[in-house]
Scaffold this motif. Structure first.
Motif, PDB file in Angstrom:
ATOM      1  N   TYR B  32      17.082  26.897 -31.505  1.00  0.00           N
ATOM      2  CA  TYR B  32      15.789  26.510 -32.065  1.00  0.00           C
ATOM      3  C   TYR B  32      15.940  25.163 -32.750  1.00  0.00           C
ATOM      4  N   MET B  34      13.717  22.386 -34.958  1.00  0.00           N
ATOM      5  CA  MET B  34      12.506  22.282 -35.758  1.00  0.00           C
ATOM      6  C   MET B  34      12.363  20.890 -36.358  1.00  0.00           C
ATOM      7  N   TYR B  36      10.226  19.125 -39.597  1.00  0.00           N
ATOM      8  CA  TYR B  36       9.416  19.338 -40.789  1.00  0.00           C
ATOM      9  C   TYR B  36       8.972  17.992 -41.347  1.00  0.00           C
ATOM     10  N   GLN B  38       7.735  16.356 -44.970  1.00  0.00           N
ATOM     11  CA  GLN B  38       7.743  16.647 -46.401  1.00  0.00           C
ATOM     12  C   GLN B  38       7.153  15.469 -47.167  1.00  0.00           C
ATOM     13  N   ARG B  41       7.352  15.434 -53.530  1.00  0.00           N
ATOM     14  CA  ARG B  41       7.173  16.527 -54.482  1.00  0.00           C
ATOM     15  C   ARG B  41       6.469  17.754 -53.900  1.00  0.00           C
ATOM     16  N   LYS B  42       6.540  17.890 -52.584  1.00  0.00           N
ATOM     17  CA  LYS B  42       5.974  19.080 -51.925  1.00  0.00           C
ATOM     18  C   LYS B  42       7.067  19.757 -51.096  1.00  0.00           C
ATOM     19  N   GLY B  43       6.795  20.982 -50.650  1.00  0.00           N
ATOM     20  CA  GLY B  43       7.733  21.669 -49.779  1.00  0.00           C
ATOM     21  C   GLY B  43       7.617  21.166 -48.350  1.00  0.00           C
ATOM     22  N   PRO B  44       8.677  21.330 -47.546  1.00  0.00           N
ATOM     23  CA  PRO B  44       8.614  20.928 -46.133  1.00  0.00           C
ATOM     24  C   PRO B  44       7.587  21.764 -45.367  1.00  0.00           C
ATOM     25  N   LEU B  46       6.296  22.823 -41.557  1.00  0.00           N
ATOM     26  CA  LEU B  46       6.725  22.848 -40.164  1.00  0.00           C
ATOM     27  C   LEU B  46       5.720  22.104 -39.294  1.00  0.00           C
ATOM     28  N   TYR B  49       8.278  23.121 -33.335  1.00  0.00           N
ATOM     29  CA  TYR B  49       9.608  23.598 -32.998  1.00  0.00           C
ATOM     30  C   TYR B  49       9.711  23.766 -31.495  1.00  0.00           C
ATOM     31  N   LEU B  88      12.313  15.931 -41.645  1.00  0.00           N
ATOM     32  CA  LEU B  88      13.574  16.672 -41.594  1.00  0.00           C
ATOM     33  C   LEU B  88      13.698  17.367 -40.245  1.00  0.00           C
ATOM     34  N   ASP B  92      18.885  26.144 -35.485  1.00  0.00           N
ATOM     35  CA  ASP B  92      19.361  27.517 -35.685  1.00  0.00           C
ATOM     36  C   ASP B  92      19.911  28.023 -34.357  1.00  0.00           C
ATOM     37  N   PHE B  99      20.399  28.205 -40.989  1.00  0.00           N
ATOM     38  CA  PHE B  99      19.752  26.990 -40.532  1.00  0.00           C
ATOM     39  C   PHE B  99      20.543  25.771 -40.997  1.00  0.00           C
ATOM     40  N   PHE B 101      20.327  21.575 -41.489  1.00  0.00           N
ATOM     41  CA  PHE B 101      19.319  20.539 -41.692  1.00  0.00           C
ATOM     42  C   PHE B 101      19.925  19.146 -41.606  1.00  0.00           C
ATOM     43  N   THR B 103      19.479  15.260 -43.147  1.00  0.00           N
ATOM     44  CA  THR B 103      19.216  14.816 -44.515  1.00  0.00           C
ATOM     45  C   THR B 103      17.819  14.242 -44.678  1.00  0.00           C
TER      46      THR B 103
END
Lengths: 114, 111
Positions: B32, B34, B36, B38, B41-44, B46, B49, B88, B92, B99, B101, B103
């Protein structure tokens, strides 16, 4: 349409305090994860859980513990916060045995320890 | 050698440009792949994929996997200022519990 919810977006704590970070997912995922993200270091796995009450240490578990009493909820605990735990904490989940094995992240919790 | 390598940038392009973001990897067992996005100041989030090899397109975004070269790409067509973010890559082996990643690559699209 929020699927992974982290209870606190911003926290400020003092050294030595106990800190709880809560995460809830509504996708019935088997696996849940806690990462921390720091500039220049990328994402680092703290702990993950593949089932209720089951957990595995990640790359940097020292100073952290976790709890998964229900399938949808995964908590990260800092028993005695230290300044080097100032970071962005990210909760994530993945389906596990069935479904596409991709991660869904929460919005993140930015913790500052003074 | 890291499992996943990604050029951190920063990458700066004019609005409307085609952007190419890339990652290389060493583990041939990855299944898999993927991407992302980002924002600061937020989450990644998706984006896309791909399972195994091949291409996948979603609007202005195209993901490509070349397993023979262990190389994945994300193309953004007609880039917009709202595409300015860190991208990002993640991989997997198919178990869904480990997972890897990159950088992240920082992208700025200039109006």
């Amino acid at each position: 349409d929020v699927k992974v919810t982290q209870s606190s977006r911003y926290l400020v704590k003092r050294t030595g305090e106990k800190v709880f970070l809560e995460c809830v997912q509504d996708m019935d995922h088997e696996n849940m994860f806690w990462y921390r993200q720091d500039p220049g270091l990328g994402l680092r796995l703290i702990y993950f859980s593949y089932d209720v009450k089951m957990k595995e240490k990640g790359d940097i578990p020292e100073g952290y513990s976790v709890s998964r009493e229900k399938k949808e909820r995964f908590s990260l605990i800092l028993e005695s916060a230290s300044t080097n735990q100032t970071s962005m904490y990210l909760c994530a989940s993945s389906p596990g045995k069935t479904g596409a094995n991709v991660l869904t992240f929460g919005a993140g919790s930015r913790l500052t320890v003074l | 050698q890291k499992e996943v390598e990604q050029d951190p940038g920063p990458l700066s392009v004019p609005e409307g440009a085609i952007v190419s973001l890339n990652c290389t990897y060493s583990n041939s067992a990855f299944q898999y792949f993927m991407w992302y996005r980002q924002y600061s100041r937020k989450g990644p989030e998706l984006l896309m994929y791909t399972y195994s090899s091949g291409n996948k397109e979603d609007g202005r975004f195209t993901a490509q996997v070349d397993k023979s070269s262990k190389y994945i790409s994300l193309f953004i067509r007609d880039s917009q200022p709202s595409d300015s973010a860190t991208y990002l890559c993640a991989m997997d082996v198919g178990t869904g519990n480990q997972f890897y990643f990159g950088t992240g690559t920082s992208l700025t699209v200039i109006p």
